[in-house]
Design an enzyme around this catalytic site. Structure first.
Site, PDB file in Angstrom:
ATOM      1  N   ASN A  11      -3.670  -1.160   1.303  1.00  0.00           N
ATOM      2  CA  ASN A  11      -2.970   0.113   1.448  1.00  0.00           C
ATOM      3  C   ASN A  11      -2.503   0.204   2.896  1.00  0.00           C
ATOM      4  O   ASN A  11      -3.301   0.475   3.784  1.00  0.00           O
ATOM      5  CB  ASN A  11      -3.920   1.276   1.101  1.00  0.00           C
ATOM      6  CG  ASN A  11      -3.291   2.626   1.361  1.00  0.00           C
ATOM      7  OD1 ASN A  11      -2.092   2.721   1.639  1.00  0.00           O
ATOM      8  ND2 ASN A  11      -4.100   3.679   1.275  1.00  0.00           N
ATOM      9  N   TRP A  12      -1.217  -0.034   3.087  1.00  0.00           N
ATOM     10  CA  TRP A  12      -0.700  -0.073   4.461  1.00  0.00           C
ATOM     11  C   TRP A  12      -0.596   1.321   5.067  1.00  0.00           C
ATOM     12  O   TRP A  12      -0.355   1.459   6.258  1.00  0.00           O
ATOM     13  CB  TRP A  12       0.681  -0.735   4.492  1.00  0.00           C
ATOM     14  CG  TRP A  12       0.672  -2.205   4.203  1.00  0.00           C
ATOM     15  CD1 TRP A  12      -0.388  -2.968   3.789  1.00  0.00           C
ATOM     16  CD2 TRP A  12       1.787  -3.089   4.306  1.00  0.00           C
ATOM     17  NE1 TRP A  12       0.010  -4.278   3.623  1.00  0.00           N
ATOM     18  CE2 TRP A  12       1.333  -4.375   3.931  1.00  0.00           C
ATOM     19  CE3 TRP A  12       3.129  -2.928   4.665  1.00  0.00           C
ATOM     20  CZ2 TRP A  12       2.180  -5.494   3.923  1.00  0.00           C
ATOM     21  CZ3 TRP A  12       3.971  -4.025   4.652  1.00  0.00           C
ATOM     22  CH2 TRP A  12       3.502  -5.302   4.289  1.00  0.00           C
ATOM     23  N   LYS A  13      -0.725   2.353   4.223  1.00  0.00           N
ATOM     24  CA  LYS A  13      -0.532   3.728   4.705  1.00  0.00           C
ATOM     25  C   LYS A  13       0.830   3.812   5.403  1.00  0.00           C
ATOM     26  O   LYS A  13       1.747   3.085   5.031  1.00  0.00           O
ATOM     27  CB  LYS A  13      -1.708   4.156   5.577  1.00  0.00           C
ATOM     28  CG  LYS A  13      -3.045   3.885   4.865  1.00  0.00           C
ATOM     29  CD  LYS A  13      -4.229   4.524   5.489  1.00  0.00           C
ATOM     30  CE  LYS A  13      -5.478   4.157   4.678  1.00  0.00           C
ATOM     31  NZ  LYS A  13      -6.683   4.824   5.147  1.00  0.00           N
ATOM     32  N   HIS A  99      -5.378   9.307  -3.410  1.00  0.00           N
ATOM     33  CA  HIS A  99      -6.019   8.875  -2.163  1.00  0.00           C
ATOM     34  C   HIS A  99      -6.560  10.094  -1.415  1.00  0.00           C
ATOM     35  O   HIS A  99      -5.947  11.160  -1.424  1.00  0.00           O
ATOM     36  CB  HIS A  99      -5.027   8.109  -1.291  1.00  0.00           C
ATOM     37  CG  HIS A  99      -5.695   7.397  -0.163  1.00  0.00           C
ATOM     38  ND1 HIS A  99      -6.053   8.037   1.003  1.00  0.00           N
ATOM     39  CD2 HIS A  99      -6.120   6.117  -0.041  1.00  0.00           C
ATOM     40  CE1 HIS A  99      -6.658   7.164   1.799  1.00  0.00           C
ATOM     41  NE2 HIS A  99      -6.715   5.998   1.191  1.00  0.00           N
ATOM     42  N   GLY A 181     -11.454   4.393   7.828  1.00  0.00           N
ATOM     43  CA  GLY A 181     -10.908   4.325   9.177  1.00  0.00           C
ATOM     44  C   GLY A 181     -11.918   4.643  10.266  1.00  0.00           C
ATOM     45  O   GLY A 181     -11.548   4.845  11.419  1.00  0.00           O
ATOM     46  N   SER A 220     -13.352   0.964   5.644  1.00  0.00           N
ATOM     47  CA  SER A 220     -13.758   0.061   6.716  1.00  0.00           C
ATOM     48  C   SER A 220     -14.230  -1.301   6.209  1.00  0.00           C
ATOM     49  O   SER A 220     -15.180  -1.881   6.745  1.00  0.00           O
ATOM     50  CB  SER A 220     -14.832   0.725   7.594  1.00  0.00           C
ATOM     51  OG  SER A 220     -14.321   1.912   8.195  1.00  0.00           O
ATOM     52  N   GLY A 241      -7.518  -0.663   4.083  1.00  0.00           N
ATOM     53  CA  GLY A 241      -6.550   0.016   4.937  1.00  0.00           C
ATOM     54  C   GLY A 241      -6.232  -0.820   6.162  1.00  0.00           C
ATOM     55  O   GLY A 241      -5.443  -1.774   6.103  1.00  0.00           O
ATOM     56  N   GLY A 242      -6.879  -0.499   7.286  1.00  0.00           N
ATOM     57  CA  GLY A 242      -6.558  -1.140   8.559  1.00  0.00           C
ATOM     58  C   GLY A 242      -6.509  -2.654   8.502  1.00  0.00           C
ATOM     59  O   GLY A 242      -5.575  -3.280   9.039  1.00  0.00           O
TER      60      GLY A 242
END
Ligand code: 13P
Length: 259
Positions: A11-13, A99, A181, A220, A241-242
């Site tokens: 998920n690149w956001k 989300h 995150g 995370s 994510g990150g």
């Protein structure tokens, strides 16, 4: 070998640009060959404007791509929204729904998440449906109550679909809000307990494919902690994510899922 084929979804956001994306797509193309993709499913979810770029770079690879959100209604005066039909038109086979960032920042309710799932089902767009408790809810001992409520809404939407999504197109993602995150990953034991609860709740709702449903952990996840999370019985991969923005990190997570 796990009973359920693991999924690793990025998920690149709201990150990326056309040049950075090209570097990432190139690296994923080079590293994720068909043998690896026979063992795990990989889905990349960039922001809407880059879905066409994802299609162009990944279309022939077996790496799948999806949207980060979808409208809860079919069409009409909903400025800024993108419908499931439009995603399907583009060849987009997945959408994240519910989300926590949308639940928290856009005030998205369980009812809206359910409506989004209905829209996806009507157009054959697979769902990655997110659930998870906040830190306050966990500390108040309300984790199961929150997850139960969220799963009930998802299961009801799946059951009500006129054209049910096949089980392989229904993915749940347990993302404890306190782990997103923050670098504060849930322990494998905490993740397993939540995943098991979610699977049992899905079954209790009468969802026949509960045993086959892939339930991802998100929050995370890094290459260094992925293997211990994915080793848990009910953890069927990750929503990242990150670490999905750095090719080596994301690929390390993919390899952990395939091991
Ligand atoms: P991080 O991996 O950056 O914690 O994000 C998790 C997430 O929200 C994926 O949807």
């Amino acid at each position: 070998m796990k009973a359920r084929k693991p999924v690793v979804a990025g998920n690149w956001k709201m990150n990326g640009d056309i040049v950075a994306n090209e570097h990432l797509f190139t690296a994923l193309r080079a590293a994720l060959g068909r043998p690896l993709l026979g063992r795990i499913d990989v889905v990349v979810c960039p922001p809407y404007p880059y879905l066409g770029q994802a299609a162009a770079w990944l279309g022939d690879t077996g790496i799948e791509w999806g949207a980060q959100d979808v409208a809860a209604v079919a069409n009409g005066a909903f400025t800024g929204d993108v419908s499931a039909a439009m995603l399907a038109d583009l060849g987009c086979r997945w959408s994240i729904v519910g989300h926590s960032e949308r639940r928290q920042m856009a005030g998205e309710s369980d009812e809206q998440v359910a409506a989004k799932i209905s829209m996806c089902a009507a157009h054959g767009v697979g769902v990655i449906a997110c659930i998870g408790e906040t830190l306050d809810e966990r500390e108040a001992g309300a984790t199961e109550a929150v997850l139960g409520r969220q799963v009930d809404a998802i299961a009801a939407a799946l059951a009500a679909a006129a054209q049910p999504l096949p089980p392989e197109r229904v993915v749940l993602a347990y993302e404890p809000v306190w782990a997103i995150g923050t670098g504060r990953t849930a322990s494998p034991e905490i993740a397993q307990a939540a995943h098991r609860f979610v699977r049992e709740r899905l079954a209790a709702c009468g969802y026949g494919a509960a045993a086959a449903t892939r339930i991802l952990y998100g929050g995370s996840v890094k290459a260094a902690n992925a293997a211990s999370l994915f080793a848990m019985h009910d953890v069927d991969g990750g929503l990242i994510g990150g670490a999905s923005l750095v090719a080596d990190d994301f690929l390390g997570i993919c390899r952990a899922a395939a091991a």
